[in-house]
Design a protein around this motif. Structure first.
Motif, PDB file in Angstrom:
ATOM      1  N   ARG A 129     118.703  77.670  99.525  1.00 31.22           N
ATOM      2  CA  ARG A 129     118.964  78.481  98.055  1.00 31.22           C
ATOM      3  C   ARG A 129     119.001  79.928  98.856  1.00 31.22           C
ATOM      4  N   ASP A 130     120.325  80.557  98.367  1.00 31.02           N
ATOM      5  CA  ASP A 130     120.356  81.927  98.992  1.00 31.02           C
ATOM      6  C   ASP A 130     120.343  81.835 100.314  1.00 31.02           C
ATOM      7  N   GLY A 131     120.695  80.893 101.451  1.00 33.01           N
ATOM      8  CA  GLY A 131     120.553  80.696 102.668  1.00 33.01           C
ATOM      9  C   GLY A 131     119.400  80.382 103.353  1.00 33.01           C
ATOM     10  N   THR A 132     118.203  80.345 102.446  1.00 32.93           N
ATOM     11  CA  THR A 132     117.060  79.741 103.088  1.00 32.93           C
ATOM     12  C   THR A 132     116.688  78.629 102.677  1.00 32.93           C
ATOM     13  N   TYR A 133     115.966  77.724 103.510  1.00 33.34           N
ATOM     14  CA  TYR A 133     115.711  76.314 102.970  1.00 33.34           C
ATOM     15  C   TYR A 133     114.068  76.530 102.646  1.00 33.34           C
ATOM     16  N   LYS A 134     114.118  75.431 101.438  1.00 34.50           N
ATOM     17  CA  LYS A 134     112.835  75.271 100.833  1.00 34.50           C
ATOM     18  C   LYS A 134     112.292  73.943 100.532  1.00 34.50           C
ATOM     19  N   ASN A 135     111.215  73.632 100.714  1.00 32.83           N
ATOM     20  CA  ASN A 135     110.559  72.004 100.516  1.00 32.83           C
ATOM     21  C   ASN A 135     110.053  72.265  99.104  1.00 32.83           C
ATOM     22  N   LEU A 136     110.385  71.402  98.342  1.00 26.64           N
ATOM     23  CA  LEU A 136     109.754  71.400  96.983  1.00 26.64           C
ATOM     24  C   LEU A 136     109.315  69.875  96.474  1.00 26.64           C
ATOM     25  N   SER A 137     108.409  69.889  95.807  1.00 27.43           N
ATOM     26  CA  SER A 137     108.159  68.267  95.462  1.00 27.43           C
ATOM     27  C   SER A 137     107.817  68.156  93.932  1.00 27.43           C
ATOM     28  N   THR A 138     108.074  67.152  93.603  1.00 32.38           N
ATOM     29  CA  THR A 138     107.611  66.729  92.042  1.00 32.38           C
ATOM     30  C   THR A 138     107.416  65.334  91.968  1.00 32.38           C
ATOM     31  N   GLN A 139     106.904  64.891  90.566  1.00 33.06           N
ATOM     32  CA  GLN A 139     106.884  63.512  90.478  1.00 33.06           C
ATOM     33  C   GLN A 139     107.850  62.923  89.330  1.00 33.06           C
ATOM     34  N   LEU A 140     108.230  61.991  89.616  1.00 34.37           N
ATOM     35  CA  LEU A 140     109.392  61.817  88.534  1.00 34.37           C
ATOM     36  C   LEU A 140     108.661  61.121  87.173  1.00 34.37           C
ATOM     37  N   THR A 141     108.975  61.480  86.123  1.00 33.35           N
ATOM     38  CA  THR A 141     108.524  61.069  84.796  1.00 33.35           C
ATOM     39  C   THR A 141     109.489  60.369  83.895  1.00 33.35           C
ATOM     40  N   ALA A 142     108.923  59.711  82.898  1.00 36.50           N
ATOM     41  CA  ALA A 142     109.685  59.056  81.917  1.00 36.50           C
ATOM     42  C   ALA A 142     110.355  59.814  81.013  1.00 36.50           C
ATOM     43  N   MET A 143     111.422  59.832  80.417  1.00 33.65           N
ATOM     44  CA  MET A 143     112.248  60.698  79.686  1.00 33.65           C
ATOM     45  C   MET A 143     111.394  60.668  78.516  1.00 33.65           C
ATOM     46  N   SER A 144     111.237  61.826  77.960  1.00 37.37           N
ATOM     47  CA  SER A 144     110.612  61.870  76.551  1.00 37.37           C
ATOM     48  C   SER A 144     111.649  61.369  75.452  1.00 37.37           C
ATOM     49  N   GLU A 145     111.028  61.328  74.203  1.00 41.12           N
ATOM     50  CA  GLU A 145     111.978  61.054  73.149  1.00 41.12           C
ATOM     51  C   GLU A 145     112.577  62.311  72.696  1.00 41.12           C
ATOM     52  N   LYS A 146     112.523  63.495  73.060  1.00 39.53           N
ATOM     53  CA  LYS A 146     113.325  64.563  72.871  1.00 39.53           C
ATOM     54  C   LYS A 146     114.576  64.650  73.832  1.00 39.53           C
ATOM     55  N   GLN A 147     114.349  64.468  75.050  1.00 36.53           N
ATOM     56  CA  GLN A 147     115.268  64.047  76.009  1.00 36.53           C
ATOM     57  C   GLN A 147     116.257  62.911  75.664  1.00 36.53           C
ATOM     58  N   ILE A 148     115.547  61.707  75.508  1.00 35.50           N
ATOM     59  CA  ILE A 148     116.542  60.923  74.901  1.00 35.50           C
ATOM     60  C   ILE A 148     117.325  61.115  73.775  1.00 35.50           C
ATOM     61  N   GLU A 149     116.667  61.788  72.956  1.00 35.93           N
ATOM     62  CA  GLU A 149     117.483  62.223  71.766  1.00 35.93           C
ATOM     63  C   GLU A 149     118.686  63.158  72.181  1.00 35.93           C
ATOM     64  N   ARG A 150     118.757  63.891  73.031  1.00 37.26           N
ATOM     65  CA  ARG A 150     119.604  64.694  73.637  1.00 37.26           C
ATOM     66  C   ARG A 150     120.895  63.904  74.060  1.00 37.26           C
ATOM     67  N   VAL A 151     120.474  62.839  74.841  1.00 39.37           N
ATOM     68  CA  VAL A 151     121.425  62.090  75.481  1.00 39.37           C
ATOM     69  C   VAL A 151     122.086  61.242  74.340  1.00 39.37           C
ATOM     70  N   VAL A 152     121.398  60.773  73.386  1.00 42.58           N
ATOM     71  CA  VAL A 152     122.270  60.041  72.475  1.00 42.58           C
ATOM     72  C   VAL A 152     122.992  60.865  71.503  1.00 42.58           C
ATOM     73  N   ALA A 153     122.537  62.216  71.241  1.00 45.21           N
ATOM     74  CA  ALA A 153     123.482  63.027  70.502  1.00 45.21           C
ATOM     75  C   ALA A 153     124.625  63.337  71.254  1.00 45.21           C
ATOM     76  N   GLY A 154     124.557  63.603  72.676  1.00 48.26           N
ATOM     77  CA  GLY A 154     125.748  64.033  73.506  1.00 48.26           C
ATOM     78  C   GLY A 154     126.689  62.789  73.586  1.00 48.26           C
ATOM     79  N   HIS A 155     126.166  61.509  73.497  1.00 42.81           N
ATOM     80  CA  HIS A 155     127.063  60.429  73.547  1.00 42.81           C
ATOM     81  C   HIS A 155     127.771  60.152  72.267  1.00 42.81           C
ATOM     82  N   LEU A 156     126.923  60.379  71.185  1.00 36.63           N
ATOM     83  CA  LEU A 156     127.778  60.366  69.779  1.00 36.63           C
ATOM     84  C   LEU A 156     128.818  61.392  69.653  1.00 36.63           C
ATOM     85  N   LYS A 157     128.440  62.623  70.120  1.00 35.59           N
ATOM     86  CA  LYS A 157     129.360  63.745  69.775  1.00 35.59           C
ATOM     87  C   LYS A 157     130.863  63.176  70.790  1.00 35.59           C
TER      88      LYS A 157
END
Length: 152
Positions: free
Chosen positions: A113-141
């Protein structure tokens, strides 16, 4: 054939955070597509990033996703994942390494990022119903324009 097409779309969504525009409309009904997308994405772990085509420059971050919580930003270049070198690689290789992570395991991400390196970490989570709804809406559109505004 339909199930394989939806599976490919779902994998794109898991890393990319949304469905790419399709050149052809789905042959299945909007209701059937919605049902299958929800079935595939329910309980699936994801990071929540969209990449620019052909590289690992982050285009967008899905709100309330593990990527957002980790501090990833649009414009970040993913250089490595869980110790795997991703320099010059694309989203396909990234997805392969991402999905090798075990449930509950933290994911280590090396970015530039901006010429420097960063180590980040996170834990993957299941998609929420709200996020799934966005995917469905995008596909339908995109693939069912005639029924996207119809109630279901």
């Amino acid at each position: 054939m339909f199930r394989k097409t939806i599976a490919i779309l779902a994998l794109t969504v898991l890393v990319a955070g949304g469905l790419a525009a399709q050149e052809t409309k789905c042959k299945e009904s909007a209701h059937e597509c919605e049902k299958k997308i929800r079935e595939i994405l329910s309980g699936r772990r994801f990071l929540g990033v969209t990449f620019n085509p052909g590289n690992l420059v982050i285009k967008a971050i899905i709100p309330e996703s593990p990527a957002e919580k980790a501090g990833l930003r649009p414009g970040d270049v993913v250089m490595g994942l869980n110790g795997h070198d991703l320099v010059g690689r694309d989203g396909t290789v990234f997805k392969t390494f991402l999905h090798e992570s075990k449930d509950g395991q933290r994911v280590a991400i090396l970015i530039r990022r901006d010429g420097t390196y960063k180590n980040l970490s996170t834990q993957l989570t299941a998609m929420s119903e709200k996020q799934i709804e966005r995917v469905v809406a995008g596909h339908l559109k995109e693939a069912h324009t005639e029924s996207a505004s119809a109630p279901h």
